[in-house]
Design a protein around this motif. Structure first.
Motif, PDB file in Angstrom:
ATOM      1  N   ASP A  82       8.552 -15.138   9.408  1.00  0.00           N
ATOM      2  CA  ASP A  82       9.147 -14.230   8.397  1.00  0.00           C
ATOM      3  C   ASP A  82       8.420 -14.267   7.058  1.00  0.00           C
ATOM      4  OD1 ASP A  82      10.985 -13.567  10.328  1.00  0.00           O
ATOM      5  OD2 ASP A  82      12.749 -14.241   9.237  1.00  0.00           O
ATOM      6  N   VAL A  83       7.108 -14.034   7.121  1.00  0.00           N
ATOM      7  CA  VAL A  83       6.301 -13.936   5.898  1.00  0.00           C
ATOM      8  C   VAL A  83       6.419 -12.496   5.376  1.00  0.00           C
ATOM      9  CG1 VAL A  83       3.997 -14.188   4.894  1.00  0.00           C
ATOM     10  CG2 VAL A  83       4.655 -15.604   6.871  1.00  0.00           C
ATOM     11  N   ILE A  84       7.018 -12.344   4.224  1.00  0.00           N
ATOM     12  CA  ILE A  84       7.228 -10.983   3.693  1.00  0.00           C
ATOM     13  C   ILE A  84       7.067 -10.989   2.174  1.00  0.00           C
ATOM     14  CG2 ILE A  84       8.710  -8.937   3.724  1.00  0.00           C
ATOM     15  CD1 ILE A  84      10.612 -10.698   5.611  1.00  0.00           C
ATOM     16  N   VAL A  85       6.252 -10.074   1.688  1.00  0.00           N
ATOM     17  CA  VAL A  85       6.138  -9.859   0.240  1.00  0.00           C
ATOM     18  C   VAL A  85       6.593  -8.433  -0.046  1.00  0.00           C
ATOM     19  CG1 VAL A  85       4.525  -9.693  -1.713  1.00  0.00           C
ATOM     20  CG2 VAL A  85       4.289 -11.545  -0.033  1.00  0.00           C
ATOM     21  N   ASP A  86       7.413  -8.267  -1.070  1.00  0.00           N
ATOM     22  CA  ASP A  86       7.910  -6.942  -1.420  1.00  0.00           C
ATOM     23  C   ASP A  86       6.740  -5.983  -1.653  1.00  0.00           C
ATOM     24  OD1 ASP A  86      10.735  -5.748  -2.483  1.00  0.00           O
ATOM     25  OD2 ASP A  86       9.017  -4.787  -3.434  1.00  0.00           O
ATOM     26  N   ARG A  92      -1.498  -9.354  -5.002  1.00  0.00           N
ATOM     27  CA  ARG A  92      -1.782 -10.191  -6.169  1.00  0.00           C
ATOM     28  C   ARG A  92      -1.519 -11.666  -5.901  1.00  0.00           C
ATOM     29  NH1 ARG A  92       3.238  -7.438  -9.417  1.00  0.00           N
ATOM     30  NH2 ARG A  92       4.630  -9.184  -9.075  1.00  0.00           N
ATOM     31  N   GLY A  93      -1.626 -12.057  -4.641  1.00  0.00           N
ATOM     32  CA  GLY A  93      -1.637 -13.484  -4.331  1.00  0.00           C
ATOM     33  C   GLY A  93      -0.297 -14.101  -3.987  1.00  0.00           C
ATOM     34  N   VAL A  94       0.768 -13.288  -3.908  1.00  0.00           N
ATOM     35  CA  VAL A  94       2.075 -13.864  -3.595  1.00  0.00           C
ATOM     36  C   VAL A  94       2.103 -14.395  -2.156  1.00  0.00           C
ATOM     37  CG1 VAL A  94       4.553 -13.397  -3.387  1.00  0.00           C
ATOM     38  CG2 VAL A  94       3.238 -12.388  -5.275  1.00  0.00           C
ATOM     39  N   GLY A  95       1.569 -13.611  -1.224  1.00  0.00           N
ATOM     40  CA  GLY A  95       1.528 -14.057   0.177  1.00  0.00           C
ATOM     41  C   GLY A  95       0.730 -15.343   0.313  1.00  0.00           C
ATOM     42  N   GLU A  96      -0.407 -15.384  -0.347  1.00  0.00           N
ATOM     43  CA  GLU A  96      -1.242 -16.586  -0.301  1.00  0.00           C
ATOM     44  C   GLU A  96      -0.488 -17.786  -0.875  1.00  0.00           C
ATOM     45  OE1 GLU A  96      -5.287 -16.045  -1.497  1.00  0.00           O
ATOM     46  OE2 GLU A  96      -5.496 -18.151  -2.077  1.00  0.00           O
ATOM     47  N   ASN A 126      -3.271 -10.509   8.893  1.00  0.00           N
ATOM     48  CA  ASN A 126      -4.313 -11.219   9.651  1.00  0.00           C
ATOM     49  C   ASN A 126      -5.447 -11.681   8.736  1.00  0.00           C
ATOM     50  OD1 ASN A 126      -3.963 -11.254  12.826  1.00  0.00           O
ATOM     51  ND2 ASN A 126      -2.988  -9.407  12.072  1.00  0.00           N
ATOM     52  N   ARG A 127      -5.816 -10.838   7.780  1.00  0.00           N
ATOM     53  CA  ARG A 127      -6.844 -11.265   6.805  1.00  0.00           C
ATOM     54  C   ARG A 127      -6.362 -12.464   6.001  1.00  0.00           C
ATOM     55  NH1 ARG A 127      -7.609  -5.825   5.861  1.00  0.00           N
ATOM     56  NH2 ARG A 127      -6.284  -5.927   3.998  1.00  0.00           N
ATOM     57  N   LEU A 128      -5.100 -12.426   5.599  1.00  0.00           N
ATOM     58  CA  LEU A 128      -4.530 -13.530   4.809  1.00  0.00           C
ATOM     59  C   LEU A 128      -4.627 -14.849   5.573  1.00  0.00           C
ATOM     60  CD1 LEU A 128      -2.792 -14.677   2.448  1.00  0.00           C
ATOM     61  CD2 LEU A 128      -0.776 -13.861   3.666  1.00  0.00           C
TER      62      LEU A 128
HETATM   63  C1  LIG Z   1       1.058  -9.662   4.713  1.00  0.00           C
HETATM   64  C2  LIG Z   1       1.702  -9.815   3.354  1.00  0.00           C
HETATM   65  C3  LIG Z   1       2.734 -10.928   3.411  1.00  0.00           C
HETATM   66  C4  LIG Z   1       0.610 -10.185   2.332  1.00  0.00           C
HETATM   67  O1  LIG Z   1       1.235 -10.432   1.075  1.00  0.00           O
HETATM   68  P1  LIG Z   1       0.427 -10.243  -0.300  1.00  0.00           P
HETATM   69  O2  LIG Z   1       1.227 -10.864  -1.368  1.00  0.00           O
HETATM   70  O3  LIG Z   1       0.022  -8.835  -0.486  1.00  0.00           O
HETATM   71  O4  LIG Z   1      -0.863 -11.143  -0.007  1.00  0.00           O
HETATM   72  P2  LIG Z   1      -2.021 -11.547  -1.034  1.00  0.00           P
HETATM   73  O5  LIG Z   1      -1.798 -10.815  -2.330  1.00  0.00           O
HETATM   74  O6  LIG Z   1      -2.107 -13.012  -1.061  1.00  0.00           O
HETATM   75  O7  LIG Z   1      -3.299 -10.961  -0.315  1.00  0.00           O
HETATM   76  C5  LIG Z   1      -3.420  -9.554  -0.134  1.00  0.00           C
HETATM   77  C6  LIG Z   1      -4.702  -9.042  -0.759  1.00  0.00           C
HETATM   78  O8  LIG Z   1      -4.633  -9.132  -2.155  1.00  0.00           O
HETATM   79  C7  LIG Z   1      -5.813  -9.755  -2.660  1.00  0.00           C
HETATM   80  N1  LIG Z   1      -5.473 -10.442  -3.893  1.00  0.00           N
HETATM   81  C8  LIG Z   1      -4.794 -11.609  -4.013  1.00  0.00           C
HETATM   82  N2  LIG Z   1      -4.643 -11.910  -5.311  1.00  0.00           N
HETATM   83  C9  LIG Z   1      -5.220 -10.927  -6.013  1.00  0.00           C
HETATM   84  C10 LIG Z   1      -5.382 -10.676  -7.389  1.00  0.00           C
HETATM   85  N3  LIG Z   1      -4.913 -11.492  -8.322  1.00  0.00           N
HETATM   86  N4  LIG Z   1      -6.022  -9.545  -7.757  1.00  0.00           N
HETATM   87  C11 LIG Z   1      -6.498  -8.709  -6.850  1.00  0.00           C
HETATM   88  N5  LIG Z   1      -6.382  -8.875  -5.515  1.00  0.00           N
HETATM   89  C12 LIG Z   1      -5.754  -9.976  -5.118  1.00  0.00           C
HETATM   90  C13 LIG Z   1      -6.211 -10.672  -1.565  1.00  0.00           C
HETATM   91  O9  LIG Z   1      -7.578 -11.027  -1.635  1.00  0.00           O
HETATM   92  C14 LIG Z   1      -5.926  -9.832  -0.360  1.00  0.00           C
HETATM   93  O10 LIG Z   1      -6.978  -8.922  -0.136  1.00  0.00           O
HETATM   94  P3  LIG Z   1      -7.196  -8.222   1.305  1.00  0.00           P
HETATM   95  O11 LIG Z   1      -6.013  -7.338   1.545  1.00  0.00           O
HETATM   96  O12 LIG Z   1      -8.456  -7.468   1.106  1.00  0.00           O
HETATM   97  O13 LIG Z   1      -7.284  -9.301   2.321  1.00  0.00           O
HETATM   98  C15 LIG Z   1       2.366  -8.498   2.882  1.00  0.00           C
HETATM   99  O14 LIG Z   1       1.421  -7.462   2.956  1.00  0.00           O
HETATM  100  C16 LIG Z   1       3.586  -8.097   3.684  1.00  0.00           C
HETATM  101  O15 LIG Z   1       4.685  -8.553   3.409  1.00  0.00           O
HETATM  102  N6  LIG Z   1       3.427  -7.179   4.686  1.00  0.00           N
HETATM  103  C17 LIG Z   1       4.533  -6.675   5.477  1.00  0.00           C
HETATM  104  C18 LIG Z   1       5.164  -7.721   6.361  1.00  0.00           C
HETATM  105  C19 LIG Z   1       4.137  -8.466   7.207  1.00  0.00           C
HETATM  106  O16 LIG Z   1       3.286  -7.885   7.834  1.00  0.00           O
HETATM  107  N7  LIG Z   1       4.277  -9.791   7.215  1.00  0.00           N
HETATM  108  C20 LIG Z   1       3.411 -10.658   7.984  1.00  0.00           C
HETATM  109  C21 LIG Z   1       4.018 -10.905   9.306  1.00  0.00           C
HETATM  110  S1  LIG Z   1       2.964 -11.841  10.373  1.00  0.00           S
END
Ligand SMILES: CC(C)(COP(=O)(O)OP(=O)(O)OC[C@H]1O[C@@H](n2cnc3c(N)ncnc32)[C@H](O)[C@@H]1OP(=O)(O)O)[C@@H](O)C(=O)NCCC(=O)NCCS
Length: 148
Positions: A82-86, A92-96, A126-128
């Motif tokens: 249940d990895v989810i970011v709004d 912006r790095g919340v998922g990371e 998958n990239r994350l």
């Molecule tokens: C997958 C998910 C959790 C990622 O969350 P997120 O907070 O967007 O993740 P991050 O911000 O850490 O990384 C996303 C991208 O932002 C980039 N990024 C991170 N911090 C950044 C910053 N400060 N400035 C610019 N870009 C940034 C990352 O490099 C990454 O780039 P990429 O998309 O080219 O790989 C989110 O998209 C999500 O909730 N999706 C729907 C549900 C889902 O699929 N969940 C996973 C189930 S397995």
């Protein structure tokens, strides 16, 4: 660009703000899960195997992840679920931050391996995971569905 401070913390109580946040977030992952209720969140927070993490942007919950740690004869293992970011807070790095916090907790708990699954169509996810050091396992993943 506004400076964003993301904090990740464990949730131990099914408070109304947490229930409301998960009710908003879970449908962004799956449309087939039952509606989030206080009872469901309490089930997660009271399970000894489960750690519910939330990411906050200020006071607002913008993401969540659940870490499951269990002990078996071959060692302590963990799953991330249940990895989810709004939508409004992505990229912006919340998922990371969420995944890194979960891995740190697993490491501190003496876990040998951390597993997770992600459909290949979830390209961002998958990239994350690859970026954070997860590798694709060559194995067959099986599921028996009991609620259908
Ligand atoms: C997958 C998910 C959790 C990622 O969350 P997120 O907070 O967007 O993740 P991050 O911000 O850490 O990384 C996303 C991208 O932002 C980039 N990024 C991170 N911090 C950044 C910053 N400060 N400035 C610019 N870009 C940034 C990352 O490099 C990454 O780039 P990429 O998309 O080219 O790989 C989110 O998209 C999500 O909730 N999706 C729907 C549900 C889902 O699929 N969940 C996973 C189930 S397995």
């Amino acid at each position: 660009v506004a400076r964003v401070v993301t904090t990740v913390e464990e949730v131990t109580d099914a408070t109304d703000d947490v229930v409301a946040a998960l009710a908003r977030l879970v449908p962004q992952l799956t449309t087939t899960a039952p509606p989030v209720s206080t009872e469901i969140v309490r089930d997660v927070t009271t399970s000894p195997a489960t750690t519910l993490l939330v990411a906050r942007d200020g006071a607002e919950i913008v993401g969540t992840l659940t870490l499951v740690i269990f002990a078996i004869a071959s060692g302590r293992r963990a799953w991330i679920e249940d990895v989810i970011v709004d939508e409004r807070a992505r990229g912006r790095g919340v998922g990371e931050a969420l995944v890194a916090a979960a891995v740190a907790r697993a490491r501190a708990a003496g876990v040998r391996t951390v597993d997770l699954t992600s459909r290949s169509t979830r390209e961002g996810a998958n990239r994350l995971y690859l970026r954070l050091g997860f590798a694709v396992r060559e194995t067959n993943l099986y599921r028996l569905t009991l609620d259908g």
